[in-house]
Scaffold this active site. Sequence first.
Site, PDB file in Angstrom:
ATOM      1  N   GLY A  47       0.841  -1.205   0.000  1.00  0.00           N
ATOM      2  CA  GLY A  47       0.000   0.000   0.000  1.00  0.00           C
ATOM      3  C   GLY A  47       0.871   1.248   0.000  1.00  0.00           C
ATOM      4  O   GLY A  47       0.581   2.235  -0.682  1.00  0.00           O
ATOM      5  N   TRP A  57       2.331   1.669  -3.462  1.00  0.00           N
ATOM      6  CA  TRP A  57       1.313   2.164  -4.403  1.00  0.00           C
ATOM      7  C   TRP A  57       1.341   3.694  -4.466  1.00  0.00           C
ATOM      8  O   TRP A  57       1.108   4.285  -5.515  1.00  0.00           O
ATOM      9  CB  TRP A  57      -0.076   1.690  -3.951  1.00  0.00           C
ATOM     10  CG  TRP A  57      -1.202   2.195  -4.793  1.00  0.00           C
ATOM     11  CD1 TRP A  57      -1.704   1.624  -5.917  1.00  0.00           C
ATOM     12  CD2 TRP A  57      -1.982   3.385  -4.584  1.00  0.00           C
ATOM     13  NE1 TRP A  57      -2.733   2.376  -6.428  1.00  0.00           N
ATOM     14  CE2 TRP A  57      -2.927   3.459  -5.625  1.00  0.00           C
ATOM     15  CE3 TRP A  57      -1.969   4.392  -3.618  1.00  0.00           C
ATOM     16  CZ2 TRP A  57      -3.853   4.497  -5.722  1.00  0.00           C
ATOM     17  CZ3 TRP A  57      -2.883   5.421  -3.714  1.00  0.00           C
ATOM     18  CH2 TRP A  57      -3.808   5.469  -4.764  1.00  0.00           C
ATOM     19  N   HIS A  58       1.673   4.314  -3.320  1.00  0.00           N
ATOM     20  CA  HIS A  58       1.646   5.779  -3.277  1.00  0.00           C
ATOM     21  C   HIS A  58       2.779   6.420  -4.044  1.00  0.00           C
ATOM     22  O   HIS A  58       2.676   7.572  -4.465  1.00  0.00           O
ATOM     23  CB  HIS A  58       1.673   6.271  -1.818  1.00  0.00           C
ATOM     24  CG  HIS A  58       0.350   6.120  -1.139  1.00  0.00           C
ATOM     25  ND1 HIS A  58      -0.040   4.946  -0.562  1.00  0.00           N
ATOM     26  CD2 HIS A  58      -0.672   6.988  -0.980  1.00  0.00           C
ATOM     27  CE1 HIS A  58      -1.258   5.105  -0.058  1.00  0.00           C
ATOM     28  NE2 HIS A  58      -1.669   6.322  -0.301  1.00  0.00           N
ATOM     29  N   GLY A  59       3.866   5.724  -4.211  1.00  0.00           N
ATOM     30  CA  GLY A  59       4.966   6.343  -4.950  1.00  0.00           C
ATOM     31  C   GLY A  59       6.155   5.432  -5.094  1.00  0.00           C
ATOM     32  O   GLY A  59       6.367   4.532  -4.266  1.00  0.00           O
ATOM     33  N   PHE A  81       0.224   9.887  -7.635  1.00  0.00           N
ATOM     34  CA  PHE A  81       0.201   8.482  -7.198  1.00  0.00           C
ATOM     35  C   PHE A  81      -0.578   7.642  -8.148  1.00  0.00           C
ATOM     36  O   PHE A  81      -0.669   7.265  -9.010  1.00  0.00           O
ATOM     37  CB  PHE A  81      -0.431   8.353  -5.831  1.00  0.00           C
ATOM     38  CG  PHE A  81       0.211   9.221  -4.795  1.00  0.00           C
ATOM     39  CD1 PHE A  81       1.593   9.426  -4.825  1.00  0.00           C
ATOM     40  CD2 PHE A  81      -0.518   9.864  -3.835  1.00  0.00           C
ATOM     41  CE1 PHE A  81       2.205  10.239  -3.886  1.00  0.00           C
ATOM     42  CE2 PHE A  81       0.069  10.673  -2.884  1.00  0.00           C
ATOM     43  CZ  PHE A  81       1.434  10.863  -2.917  1.00  0.00           C
TER      44      PHE A  81
END
Lengths: 337, 494
Positions: B321, B324-326, B494
Amino acid sequence: MPQNTLAKPALLMLILVITAIGSWEIYLRNKGVAISYDDGPPLWSHNRAMVYEPADKATVFIGSSRIKFDLDIDTWQKITGKHAIQIAQVGTSPMPVLEDLGNDPKFKGRLVVDVTEGLFFSNGSEMQRYITYYHKETPTQKASFQLNHFLESKFVFLDKDFLSLNAQLDELKIPDRPGVFQEPDFPMEFESTNFDRQDKMSPKFLADTNLQKRVQNVWLYIIGLGQHAPQPPVDPVPGIMQTAKNAIDKIRSRGGDVVFVRTPSSGRFRDIEQHAFPRAEFWDKLLAVTHCRGIYYADYPATEHFVCPEWSHLSPHDAVLYTQALTGILPAPFARQ
Amino acid sequence: MLFNSYTFIAFFIVVLILHNLPFSWKVKKINLLIASYIFYAAWNPPFILLLWLSTVVDYFVGRALYTQDNPHKKKLLLVISLIGNLGMLCFFKYGGFLLENFVTLTHMVGINFHPAKPNIILPAGISFYTFTTLCYTIDMYKKKSEPVKSFLNFALFVTFFPHLVAGPIVRPPQLVPQFEKPRKANKKQLFEGLFLLSLGLFMKVVLADSMLSSSADAVFGAGSALHALDAWMGVMAFSGQIFFDFAGYSTCAIGAALCLGFVLPQNFLYPYAAIGFTDFWRRWHITLSSWLRDYLYIPLGGNRKGKLRTYVNLMITMLLGGLWHGANWTFVVWGGLHGFYLWVEKFFRDRSARATGEIVVNQPIPMVVKASMVPSIPSNKGFQGFLYAMFTFMLVNVTWVFFRSNSFGRAGEMLNSMFGGVGKADPLLSTLAMIKIAVIITGMLIFHWFMRDRRVTELIYRLPWWLTGLVWSAIVILLILSQETSNSFIYFQF
């Protein structure tokens, strides 16, 4: 009693918003505030896109704030019949723009480069943000710019620098802790920006020596900051001159041309500039390295006498006179069709 | 196209008018689809091809997955879909990151490898629409729902402009049925949608961009260690900025959809009033946390394979997770910290449950609560609960340091500054900036606590109409006066 819809609150909101914003607009107009455009990357990009106009129809101006105040665009266009494309930017070095134009194979025009030594011979890269914006500008940003232009041309309260919420809060002048960096505190009357990106002092500024002194103090503060800044490990000046030469060579190889201009400065600002940037070591050397012609205001009787109200920029009235003189001094291809 | 741009206002007015003209439902859906493509293409037209590719592949693969009985062929189809979706995401989002790490590895084993730096532009919203289409094909594989019958409905489900670029991440059953029958906002929905649109823009433009972003940028962009006060203020400013930015986008999306008569799921429920991290993840980016639960945590085994596996699954989910953001290890550490907090919380909760003999699973719980990956602890709105919420908020602030810093070096400097490891440093933030942060963050925490179990869409109807009107007026006036337009939303990257 619970509401069923938000129709009544929406109507009240509409009435209050129109009343509040309308009152604010009327108040500002009565105070003499004039229309001013946000001089951010969208407006700069709008002008940057024009640099491809034929060289016999347009001249491009790059540099710092001085050329934005000192070049009266209406006067220039009336005398020369050529479009003045203003892409100088306040408080920045024009070097990134010169490089960008040098690397742009489509640019074959004539370029007037305003030299404010303290900025020109610095490592300032603030212009990079504008250049990147121009190259990456999206269709929606272009459309928003057009809509914004329409609104800015109608409402004086749309002046982000001086009338936005943040700018108004800044007017509270809450003292800071010792050691906090102070943003330069320019009075609103000092500067408004036309859609063609010419900057002008207001009549109130020209009539009020206190406001002029406030700006003079800003210059002294900025100069003081520069004096206390640590020296760069390597002297950047030779590199800057070489970079300028490379860019100018590229422009010339495509049929374009470049001329440097040193606009007037006065008072203590001029004294400090002359001391910090001796002409022989900076201006003369720049011309020698780049093989360009340079127009130094003090060399010409028509431009040597100008006095800048706040030491660094000309009044709108003197900008007209300076522009008239400049059109006569510049090499003919720059100022003639 | 950004919600906070003049172009969007003009675009949305045209879309609203077209949607309310007496066209057939099919024509209205085509209008919405074209509008959605314009909305996306206005940012970078070529990337619309990726969107089309994703839509076409997943529509046909999804149908085939549902009807295919041969398990081998079915798996092959799923792999095609996963490679198509995740491959695109990996190339555009993680290509540079993977190469960078590969180069580091080669250097570690003594190979002098210096490839050209890839210049890959990240298509806006790719992480969001990839997850939207992925959940469809996985559902088809598992036969969890029926395939979408009409290509138009499927294309609109993937592309519907309010959720396209930054969520909420919608599931097919949440949106596709809404495209099957004619829909148009009634008066109540239209005004409510406009209110939410105003509120979302206020959160983004006034609070995030105008009031907080410059302080957060100054603190995280400072090249040196800072005074503890500046460091904490900068982190608080970012806590507020990221919430108002992203929750503002979601509120705009929900409002815009509602103006057209469509309902999108909630994405934020006052997360800074969360009592504990389990609660936080039920309130922050709800549609992502529920997606991760359903399509990662549960397939990994969830809590069905023993205590140790539960902890491992939880951590894997949070690490991915974070990623996923960066494409940066700092995001992975951010996820890992949240995973660690959830571990600690789960450990104490399990111990407490054992001591009291309490059974904490299989309770009938609402959809939003289901979004959590671990069972809930009873909420306590008393003083003890408030203290725990503030403690949670402070720990969340620590995680934001890794989220916002562009390197571990900077994150380390920030943490050192925050916890008094710096002897003497120049002050950075102006008094006005600190007042703005203090007022907004305090106001935000009080508002979150007050609204913890409430919804703003209920509150606006309960207040006297003139008070709602006054609040709405203040929101719009401040929005106009802030004069901040066209700053990108943080979650676009993102």
